[in-house]
Design a protein around this motif. Structure first.
Motif: not given
Length: 138
Positions: A2-9
């Motif tokens: 799974d792709a790593i997804v983060s909303n943390d800039a």
């Protein structure tokens, strides 16, 4: 994987910077270890990191577009010949086929799969230019 997804800039910038630094360090290792004058003196070598689908993730600062235009499709051809499920940890793939993504036969492309949980998750790729690939005739 799974792709790593983060909303943390901040996290995303740290990961981006780390991948670009890895690619830059790959370039340093290639130039320091290269025997070709084209590599040692001219820096005619490029490095990049790709995901398992062959998409560019990071590249070295000195990687010209022309080399990326060769690395990306050549990796796709390697994956066609050696599907991901047949790859083993420690495998390295080498090609210089100008008809399957390469620029010309003097450019040697090397790809190494990076495994995560037993499956290829990424590829490191390097393109080097050598003056002579051997042989007395074309």
């Amino acid at each position: 994987m799974d792709a790593i997804v983060s909303n943390d800039a901040i996290v995303m910038e740290i990961v981006r910077s780390a991948l670009n630094n890895i690619s830059a360090e790959m370039g340093t290792a290639v130039v320091r270890g290269g025997y070709s004058t084209s590599i040692k003196e001219g820096g005619d070598a490029s490095n990049a990191i790709f995901d398992a689908a062959g998409r560019l993730i990071a590249q070295g600062d000195s990687t010209p577009l022309l080399h990326l235009c060769s690395l990306r499709p050549s990796l796709g051809e390697v994956i066609k010949d050696f599907p991901l499920d047949t790859m083993k940890d420690g495998d390295v793939y080498l090609t210089n086929d100008p008809f399957r993504g390469g620029i010309h036969s003097n450019d040697i492309l090397l790809f190494k799969p990076v495994f995560h949980e037993g499956v290829p998750a990424f590829f490191t790729g390097t393109l080097i230019h050598v003056a002579d690939v051997g042989g007395m005739s074309a």
